[in-house]
Design a protein around this motif. Structure first.
Motif, PDB file in Angstrom:
ATOM      1  N   UNK A  23       0.663  -1.289   0.044  1.00 26.16           N
ATOM      2  CA  UNK A  23      -0.014   0.013  -0.042  1.00 26.16           C
ATOM      3  C   UNK A  23       0.712   1.283   0.113  1.00 26.16           C
ATOM      4  N   UNK A  24       2.002   1.152   0.754  1.00 26.22           N
ATOM      5  CA  UNK A  24       2.705   2.389   0.454  1.00 26.22           C
ATOM      6  C   UNK A  24       3.382   2.670  -0.513  1.00 26.22           C
ATOM      7  N   UNK A  26       2.080   2.370  -3.859  1.00 29.06           N
ATOM      8  CA  UNK A  26       1.134   1.738  -4.786  1.00 29.06           C
ATOM      9  C   UNK A  26       0.977   2.760  -5.924  1.00 29.06           C
ATOM     10  N   UNK A  76      -4.329   5.028 -16.381  1.00 29.41           N
ATOM     11  CA  UNK A  76      -4.942   6.061 -16.181  1.00 29.41           C
ATOM     12  C   UNK A  76      -5.062   6.603 -14.726  1.00 29.41           C
ATOM     13  N   UNK A  77      -5.248   7.954 -14.527  1.00 24.35           N
ATOM     14  CA  UNK A  77      -5.116   8.725 -13.153  1.00 24.35           C
ATOM     15  C   UNK A  77      -6.583   8.448 -12.472  1.00 24.35           C
ATOM     16  N   UNK A  78      -7.647   8.189 -13.212  1.00 21.63           N
ATOM     17  CA  UNK A  78      -8.914   8.505 -12.866  1.00 21.63           C
ATOM     18  C   UNK A  78      -9.381   6.894 -12.275  1.00 21.63           C
ATOM     19  N   UNK A  79     -10.491   6.772 -11.203  1.00 16.13           N
ATOM     20  CA  UNK A  79     -11.040   5.618 -11.222  1.00 16.13           C
ATOM     21  C   UNK A  79     -12.243   5.308 -11.853  1.00 16.13           C
ATOM     22  N   UNK A  96       3.400   4.686 -14.950  1.00 20.52           N
ATOM     23  CA  UNK A  96       3.989   4.212 -13.557  1.00 20.52           C
ATOM     24  C   UNK A  96       4.695   3.027 -13.851  1.00 20.52           C
TER      25      UNK A  96
ATOM     26  N   UNK B 218       3.200   8.508  -1.994  1.00 19.53           N
ATOM     27  CA  UNK B 218       2.399   9.609  -2.381  1.00 19.53           C
ATOM     28  C   UNK B 218       0.968   8.929  -3.079  1.00 19.53           C
ATOM     29  N   UNK B 219       0.007   9.777  -2.789  1.00 20.85           N
ATOM     30  CA  UNK B 219      -1.320   9.236  -3.417  1.00 20.85           C
ATOM     31  C   UNK B 219      -1.919  10.284  -4.028  1.00 20.85           C
ATOM     32  N   UNK B 221      -3.219  11.079  -7.021  1.00 20.29           N
ATOM     33  CA  UNK B 221      -4.235  10.833  -8.114  1.00 20.29           C
ATOM     34  C   UNK B 221      -5.406   9.855  -7.516  1.00 20.29           C
ATOM     35  N   UNK B 222      -6.614   9.999  -7.986  1.00 16.07           N
ATOM     36  CA  UNK B 222      -7.573   9.207  -7.609  1.00 16.07           C
ATOM     37  C   UNK B 222      -7.561   7.877  -7.623  1.00 16.07           C
ATOM     38  N   UNK B 223      -6.626   7.622  -8.762  1.00 14.88           N
ATOM     39  CA  UNK B 223      -6.361   6.100  -9.258  1.00 14.88           C
ATOM     40  C   UNK B 223      -5.402   5.417  -8.288  1.00 14.88           C
ATOM     41  N   UNK B 224      -4.795   6.225  -7.217  1.00 12.48           N
ATOM     42  CA  UNK B 224      -3.900   5.483  -6.461  1.00 12.48           C
ATOM     43  C   UNK B 224      -4.401   5.342  -5.188  1.00 12.48           C
ATOM     44  N   UNK B 225      -5.687   5.988  -4.707  1.00 10.58           N
ATOM     45  CA  UNK B 225      -6.136   5.464  -3.446  1.00 10.58           C
ATOM     46  C   UNK B 225      -7.433   4.610  -3.458  1.00 10.58           C
ATOM     47  N   UNK B 226      -7.575   3.814  -2.499  1.00 14.32           N
ATOM     48  CA  UNK B 226      -8.531   2.794  -2.496  1.00 14.32           C
ATOM     49  C   UNK B 226      -9.707   3.109  -1.606  1.00 14.32           C
ATOM     50  N   UNK B 227     -10.858   2.704  -1.630  1.00 15.16           N
ATOM     51  CA  UNK B 227     -11.839   2.695  -0.797  1.00 15.16           C
ATOM     52  C   UNK B 227     -12.202   3.976  -0.226  1.00 15.16           C
ATOM     53  N   UNK B 228     -11.925   4.952  -0.970  1.00 13.16           N
ATOM     54  CA  UNK B 228     -12.347   6.350  -0.425  1.00 13.16           C
ATOM     55  C   UNK B 228     -11.222   6.985   0.608  1.00 13.16           C
ATOM     56  N   UNK B 229     -10.409   6.209   0.838  1.00 14.73           N
ATOM     57  CA  UNK B 229      -9.064   6.834   1.617  1.00 14.73           C
ATOM     58  C   UNK B 229      -8.456   7.778   1.005  1.00 14.73           C
ATOM     59  N   UNK B 233      -3.882   7.783   4.802  1.00 14.59           N
ATOM     60  CA  UNK B 233      -4.688   7.023   5.199  1.00 14.59           C
ATOM     61  C   UNK B 233      -4.603   5.686   4.383  1.00 14.59           C
ATOM     62  N   UNK B 234      -4.229   5.788   3.263  1.00 16.25           N
ATOM     63  CA  UNK B 234      -4.102   4.559   2.452  1.00 16.25           C
ATOM     64  C   UNK B 234      -2.878   3.587   2.623  1.00 16.25           C
ATOM     65  N   UNK B 235      -1.952   4.231   3.526  1.00 15.11           N
ATOM     66  CA  UNK B 235      -0.964   3.527   3.916  1.00 15.11           C
ATOM     67  C   UNK B 235      -0.237   3.973   5.297  1.00 15.11           C
ATOM     68  N   UNK B 236      -1.183   3.608   6.446  1.00 15.93           N
ATOM     69  CA  UNK B 236      -0.808   4.418   7.695  1.00 15.93           C
ATOM     70  C   UNK B 236       0.729   4.464   7.943  1.00 15.93           C
TER      71      UNK B 236
END
Lengths: 218, 580
Positions: A23-24, A26, A76-79, A96, B218-219, B221-229, B233-236
């Motif tokens: 996760x860190x 990603x 892509x950058x968006x979800x 990436x 770092x996060x 862009x929206x694609x880099x984060x999960x579940x609205x975190x 918070x994505x990686x505490x």
């Protein structure tokens, strides 16, 4: 507390590329060395999932040596958003890097339990167990099972006996804190990631039960 | 694991001892009177022209946002200075004021809170525009850059205001309060409860990244984060751990007088390999001087080849290496490697053994030189990660990318661009070919045998053909002396790829050369005979594969070097005879 008395399945999952993203790391993906429990859960759920069951991963045996590869892709950058049709990937992308695993081969040991409240009167564990076994043997799935990322397809089959982990007999090796799973089901609270202290013991990752991880320090 | 290892490194080496303060060169003290009047601007520059390193309250993370330091910062914040003030755009004035306000706010609060006379003096100085102007006037306008670091002293004091105990206490309390506002969670680096860092400090001096710094975690862009975190918070990761790993990496990536990276090896243009151990700084610098020797190191090595790579007491300690590359605002990991010091030493030794060719002394060759030798003259041709993969393979003791073989062979086919470095370049190219061949994963049973210098018993056809080619070249040289284009310039590529198309003709030619070459020619003819005897009669292969072309090059080089050595020893024997 989830009981683990159900039947234990041994499932072999392998593939040429896998990325169990940390996760860190990603944004510029870097994989964990070993398949994570949540990735293993994903493989099993690809074969059988019902609202009434919850999978528990007990062990992940690593049959192949850990090998790395790295490549760059345009992503892509968006979800993905429901209802948006004017999306042009070319205008919204980032290059990436991915540090992924090569030629992975795992044996997942897992079982499932019925969720009280979700299971109907006609559901029973036995029925789902047989269903899973049948589906696994026939190679049926709901969606293609994958190794960490959708694009890294997995070959999944029942594990035969006598498969030895690659690092068998080499003792205990720490892998650091590893992603366990997201906690989705605390009412009112936001989804949060949970981690556990992972070790490879003679080539096998022993996954602690869910209650132990969620209960705080393990 | 990587962040944990880095954080541990930072703690062991004492880089995080003081998370609230950092040591930075302070360029000027602004001396103000107790009433807040400007007295003087004092430069702290020493003989080297740099400011005196002082402990100051850690400066906040800045990009385009406004965030001020605590009682010490640059003139943009302290004096509302703007370099191109007259030309400033409409927003310029507002930004200047906002910066000053941001700096003034904590000063004002501290002055009220502590009633400290020094804090009050600074406050009243800052509120007066006239006084601030005097500071700017104390130096030539052109001399101000806007990035000088300024601190305050009041009255006759010798220590700056920010080191005053009351103000220090204030800074520590304020930082504590700010932290308490954050969300706590279990840190995935340390495993302990901590305040989660929403954004991480930046890495400096990573190639290809923004010069102002870039983040590893770092996060953005929206694609880099999960579940609205969102964000961290994505990686505490706790604030301490985030600071720890960044300090560790920044320390290793720092530029020094000898090196571009204090503890890093530049790989190609775009990435840097940094490594550290759980052993000792001296172990680290030893390994570094092996993998990436400076000119000074190289001189030293000629005296003590391979000394220092002997097994030592610390060989069992952990060794970590990470290859980083910039991607605009982010830093990407290209490769990550974890091992033991002893293992790495063994692999490095093998790497040098594999690269050894001819009679050159066994010493390290800087990686950039190796890669330069096989890179096409345009600087293109090698894919950007070849260097990363090669060094990764060297440290792990694995095979080299096959691409090196192709590139090196391609370069050999072209006539040399510059005669002066020709011999050295040839050596490096063939050395790389040899090392790549030795390490190639082979499906067959026997490993490929490639020796360091001429092996007269090696009857492998490509190798012998390479030797033959060197003999023919020599014959031509002996017969015709000055030549614009030798057979090597014309035929090397064809000879190594399709021997049958070239060798019969070259052999015919060589008969003429031999008759012209006199005494030397007869001797070379004999050598030619010896070499030819190793080949099946009159049969040249139609095509040679890539590996065989490599062997051809090695054979050519070995034979050629054997000629050189012979001549050199003969020459020295002559001079010996003359002197006696």
């Amino acid at each position: 507390m989830a009981s683990t008395t159900g039947r234990r399945f041994r499932v072999r999952a392998r593939g040429p590329v896998a990325c169990f993203t940390r996760p860190e790391m990603k944004a510029e993906r870097v994989s964990y060395e070993v398949m994570t429990p949540s990735a293993a859960r994903g493989v099993l759920e690809a074969i059988l999932w019902k609202p009434a069951i919850r999978w528990h991963i007990h062990e992940i045996a690593v049959l192949a040596p850990v090998k790395w590869t790295s490549f760059r892709r345009n992503e892509v950058n968006s979800r993905a958003t429901v209802g948006r049709f004017d999306y042009a990937a070319d205008e919204d992308r980032a290059q990436r890097n991915t540090v992924a695993l090569r030629d992975v081969d795992y044996v997942i040991t897992a079982s499932f339990t019925l969720l009280p409240g979700k299971a109907g009167p006609e559901d029973n564990a036995r029925k789902f167990e047989d269903m899973f076994e049948r589906r696994l043997e026939r190679g049926q799935f709901f969606h293609a099972p994958y190794l960490g990322c959708r694009e890294f397809a997995a070959r999944v089959e029942p594990a035969e006996d006598g498969l030895l982990p690659h690092e068998a007999g080499s003792g205990r090796r720490p892998l650091g804190l590893m992603f366990y799973d997201f906690v989705f089901d605390v009412p009112g609270a936001p989804v949060r990631p949970e981690f556990f202290q992972a070790f490879l013991e003679d080539g096998v990752l022993h996954v602690p039960p869910r209650a132990q991880v969620l209960g705080g320090d393990s | 694991m990587m962040l944990t290892a880095l954080n541990d490194f930072a703690r062991e080496r004492g880089l995080t001892d003081d998370p609230l303060y950092e040591t930075k060169p302070v360029d000027f003290f602004i001396r103000v009177s107790a009433a807040g009047k400007f007295v003087s601007l004092e430069s702290t520059a020493g003989e080297d022209g740099r400011g005196k390193p002082l402990s100051i309250p850690r400066l906040p993370q800045r990009s385009v946002n406004i965030a001020a330091g605590f009682f010490a910062d640059n003139p943009k914040y302290v004096l509302a200075y703007e370099k191109d003030a007259p030309k400033a755009k409409a927003g310029g004035v507002e930004k200047r004021v906002a910066r000053l306000d941001a700096f003034l706010k904590p000063v004002r609060e501290v002055a009220v809170e502590t009633k400290d006379p020094e804090a009050r003096a600074v406050e009243s100085f800052l509120t007066s525009e006239a006084e601030r102007r005097k500071v700017l006037a104390a130096r030539d306008e052109d001399e101000w850059t806007g990035s000088e670091l300024l601190a305050f002293v009041v009255g006759d004091a010798t220590t700056p205001v920010h080191q005053n105990p009351a103000i220090r206490a204030c800074w520590e309390r304020r930082s504590g309060e700010k932290r308490a506002l954050g969300r706590t969670a279990r840190c995935l680096v340390t495993g302990l409860e901590g305040v989660v860092a929403l954004t991480h400090p930046k890495l400096k001096n990573v190639p290809e990244a923004q010069s102002s710094g870039a983040s590893l975690v770092s996060f953005n862009a929206p694609a880099f984060s999960s579940h609205g975190l969102e964000q961290g918070d994505n990686a505490p990761i706790s604030q301490e751990a985030a600071l720890g790993y960044v300090l560790a990496l920044n320390d290793m990536l720092r530029r020094t007088e000898q090196r571009r990276f204090r503890q890093g090896i530049q790989l190609g243009d775009g990435s840097v390999l940094v490594f550290w151990t759980r052993a000792s700084p001296s172990e680290e610098s030893l390994l570094l001087s092996w993998m990436d020797p400076t000119e000074e190191d190289l001189q030293r090595f000629t005296e003590s080849p391979l000394h220092g790579l002997q097994p030592g007491a610390l060989d069992d300690r952990a060794f970590y290496a990470v290859t980083l590359t910039g991607n605009a605002g982010r830093v990407a990991v290209r490769d990550w490697f974890e091992s033991r010091v002893g293992e790495v030493k063994r692999n490095i030794r093998r790497y040098f053994d594999d690269l050894r060719i001819g009679n050159a002394p066994a010493g390290p060759t800087p990686i950039y030189r190796l890669l330069n030798a096989v890179e096409a003259p345009s600087g293109r041709g090698l894919s950007p990660d070849v260097a990363t993969r090669m060094v990764g393979a060297a440290l792990r003791g694995l095979h080299f990318p096959r691409q090196l073989l192709t590139s090196a062979l391609d370069r050999l086919r072209l006539p040399p661009a510059d005669d002066r470095f020709e011999r050295e370049q040839l050596r490096l190219r063939v050395a790389l070919i040899k090392a790549t061949l030795l390490r190639l994963p082979r499906s067959g049973t026997t490993p490929l045998e490639v020796t360091v210098s001429l092996d007269k018993n090696n009857a492998s056809q490509p190798y012998v053909l390479g030797r033959l080619f060197a003999v023919l070249e020599r014959l031509q040289g002996a017969a015709l002396k000055d030549l614009n284009a030798t057979i090597r310039d014309r035929y090397f590529g064809a000879a190594s790829r399709n021997p049958v198309t070239v060798f019969p003709r070259l052999l015919q030619l060589s008969v003429h050369h031999a008759s012209k070459a006199g005494e030397n020619g007869r001797w070379l003819e004999r050598t030619k005979g010896e070499v030819m005897a190793l080949l099946p009669p009159e049969r040249f292969p139609r095509v040679l594969g890539l590996e065989d072309q490599g062997l051809f090059a090695v054979g050519y080089y070995h034979q050629r070097e054997a000629f050189f050595t012979k001549r050199e020893t003969a020459a020295s024997a002559e001079s010996d005879a003359a002197s006696s």
